[in-house]
Design a protein around this motif. Structure first.
Motif, PDB file in Angstrom:
ATOM      1  N   LEU A   1       0.926  -1.065  -0.009  1.00 26.38           N
ATOM      2  CA  LEU A   1      -0.007  -0.118  -0.098  1.00 26.38           C
ATOM      3  C   LEU A   1       0.753   1.321  -0.052  1.00 26.38           C
ATOM      4  O   LEU A   1       2.100   1.168  -0.055  1.00 26.38           O
ATOM      5  N   LYS A   2       0.143   2.434  -0.157  1.00 26.43           N
ATOM      6  CA  LYS A   2       1.069   3.721  -0.182  1.00 26.43           C
ATOM      7  C   LYS A   2       1.664   3.965   1.193  1.00 26.43           C
ATOM      8  O   LYS A   2       2.886   4.259   1.412  1.00 26.43           O
ATOM      9  N   SER A   3       0.922   3.169   2.193  1.00 18.15           N
ATOM     10  CA  SER A   3       1.645   3.321   3.598  1.00 18.15           C
ATOM     11  C   SER A   3       2.588   2.562   3.993  1.00 18.15           C
ATOM     12  O   SER A   3       3.428   2.725   4.873  1.00 18.15           O
ATOM     13  N   THR A   4       2.927   1.532   3.146  1.00 14.74           N
ATOM     14  CA  THR A   4       4.118   0.553   3.360  1.00 14.74           C
ATOM     15  C   THR A   4       5.113   1.045   2.756  1.00 14.74           C
ATOM     16  O   THR A   4       6.409   0.481   3.016  1.00 14.74           O
ATOM     17  N   ARG A   5       5.169   1.823   1.766  1.00 13.90           N
ATOM     18  CA  ARG A   5       6.283   2.355   0.998  1.00 13.90           C
ATOM     19  C   ARG A   5       7.379   3.012   1.869  1.00 13.90           C
ATOM     20  O   ARG A   5       7.003   3.619   2.757  1.00 13.90           O
ATOM     21  N   GLN A   6       8.616   2.820   1.780  1.00 15.88           N
ATOM     22  CA  GLN A   6       9.596   3.293   2.591  1.00 15.88           C
ATOM     23  C   GLN A   6      10.710   4.058   1.654  1.00 15.88           C
ATOM     24  O   GLN A   6      11.510   3.671   1.059  1.00 15.88           O
ATOM     25  N   PRO A   7      10.100   5.380   1.182  1.00 13.09           N
ATOM     26  CA  PRO A   7      11.090   6.167   0.225  1.00 13.09           C
ATOM     27  C   PRO A   7      12.334   6.410   0.680  1.00 13.09           C
ATOM     28  O   PRO A   7      13.458   6.452  -0.151  1.00 13.09           O
TER      29      PRO A   7
ATOM     30  N   GLU B   1      14.319   3.117  -0.035  1.00 10.94           N
ATOM     31  CA  GLU B   1      14.433   3.323  -1.417  1.00 10.94           C
ATOM     32  C   GLU B   1      15.555   3.883  -2.098  1.00 10.94           C
ATOM     33  O   GLU B   1      16.331   3.444  -2.808  1.00 10.94           O
ATOM     34  N   SER B   2      15.729   5.147  -1.586  1.00 16.64           N
ATOM     35  CA  SER B   2      16.662   6.208  -2.024  1.00 16.64           C
ATOM     36  C   SER B   2      18.047   5.688  -1.609  1.00 16.64           C
ATOM     37  O   SER B   2      19.166   5.856  -2.526  1.00 16.64           O
ATOM     38  N   GLN B   3      18.212   5.156  -0.493  1.00 13.96           N
ATOM     39  CA  GLN B   3      19.413   4.689  -0.215  1.00 13.96           C
ATOM     40  C   GLN B   3      20.073   3.422  -0.981  1.00 13.96           C
ATOM     41  O   GLN B   3      21.225   3.245  -1.318  1.00 13.96           O
TER      42      GLN B   3
ATOM     43  N   GLN C   1      23.921   2.909  -0.971  1.00 12.13           N
ATOM     44  CA  GLN C   1      24.428   3.104   0.347  1.00 12.13           C
ATOM     45  C   GLN C   1      23.989   1.961   1.113  1.00 12.13           C
ATOM     46  O   GLN C   1      24.584   1.984   2.311  1.00 12.13           O
ATOM     47  N   ILE C   2      23.103   1.403   0.928  1.00 10.52           N
ATOM     48  CA  ILE C   2      22.704  -0.049   1.751  1.00 10.52           C
ATOM     49  C   ILE C   2      22.702  -1.253   0.512  1.00 10.52           C
ATOM     50  O   ILE C   2      22.697  -0.843  -0.670  1.00 10.52           O
TER      51      ILE C   2
ATOM     52  N   GLY D   1      15.326  -3.406   6.823  1.00 14.97           N
ATOM     53  CA  GLY D   1      14.478  -2.071   6.996  1.00 14.97           C
ATOM     54  C   GLY D   1      13.101  -2.134   6.770  1.00 14.97           C
ATOM     55  O   GLY D   1      12.303  -1.755   7.558  1.00 14.97           O
ATOM     56  N   LEU D   2      12.650  -3.196   5.793  1.00 11.22           N
ATOM     57  CA  LEU D   2      11.208  -3.195   5.711  1.00 11.22           C
ATOM     58  C   LEU D   2      10.530  -4.180   6.777  1.00 11.22           C
ATOM     59  O   LEU D   2       9.574  -3.809   7.278  1.00 11.22           O
TER      60      LEU D   2
END
Length: 234
Positions: free
Chosen positions: A61-67, A70-72, A77-78, A86-87
């Motif tokens: 869902l939109k609430s489960t996204r971890q921007p 994702e960026s890292q 970086q990870i 992290g998820l």
């Protein structure tokens, strides 16, 4: 004093049997990895595969996204392993999977989604449940990700997947874990029923109209006196 991890037998399951099937079949899981330096579009597929594996499709869902995670990952970086960690430790995963189930059910889902296999037996379920109860979710997740089984099969750069769905003795492979197991366990589903309220007041009985006392009936006077003084006796 902490309780050490209980020992459990390694049952012979599908993912532990050597395979001879032709590679690239429909029953084989697609492997997503960052070893080959994926492009931007390929990285989108890798991130989607990680979400689908950890949250399953009905929880994306939109609430489960971890921007931020994702960026890292996009900027190296990870690693995939860190992204998966992290998820699982995110508030969204905790709310949808840990808070909605008991430790036994939570352990089963994490083993399926992180290690890519089903639990071997009830002994393993109990062993990991003790870790969750005594040391917390973070320690449990770290033990799964740092285990030899995870590193040998997925390492730092491969998204976990369901291992060895193909079965020679069947016309089709194993059912995906996301379809085989419901979101909530039986214990939690029992709590979803409507609450039953117990009336603590006086229970009054209602008489039909034809059974009620008529005008001039002496019982009307007796009932009136009893309502004023319950201790009255006639």
């Amino acid at each position: 004093m902490s309780i050490p991890l209980l020992s459990y037998s390694l049952s012979t399951q599908n993912q532990r049997v050597a395979g001879y099937e032709i590679s690239g079949g429909d029953e084989q899981s697609t492997i997503y990895s960052t070893d080959s330096l994926p492009s931007a579009s390929e990285m989108d597929e890798v991130i989607w595969a990680a979400y689908r594996q950890i949250f399953s499709e009905h929880q994306i869902l939109k609430s489960t996204r971890q921007p931020f995670l994702e960026s890292q990952l996009r900027f190296n970086q990870i690693t995939i392993k860190d992204f998966v960690k992290g998820l699982i430790l995110s508030d969204a995963f905790r709310k949808l999977n840990y808070d909605a189930n008991n430790n036994y059910r939570f352990v089963e889902m994490c083993v399926q989604r992180v290690l890519g296999r089903d639990i071997y037996n009830e002994r393993e379920r109990l062993a990991w449940s003790i870790v969750v109860a005594e040391k917390g979710i973070a320690t449990f997740v770290n033990m799964l990700l740092d285990s030899d089984e995870y590193m040998e099969n997925f390492g730092d750069a491969t998204v976990p997947y369901q291992r060895r769905r193909y079965l020679f003795s069947r016309s089709s492979g194993e059912m995906p874990f996301n379809l085989k197991t419901p979101r909530y366990g039986e214990e939690f589903r029992g709590k979803l029923c409507k609450p039953q309220f117990i009336w603590q007041g006086v229970i009054r009985s209602f008489k039909p109209q034809e059974a009620k006392a008529k005008a001039g009936d002496p019982s009307l006077f007796l009932n009136m006196v009893r309502s004023v003084s319950p201790s009255a006796r006639f």
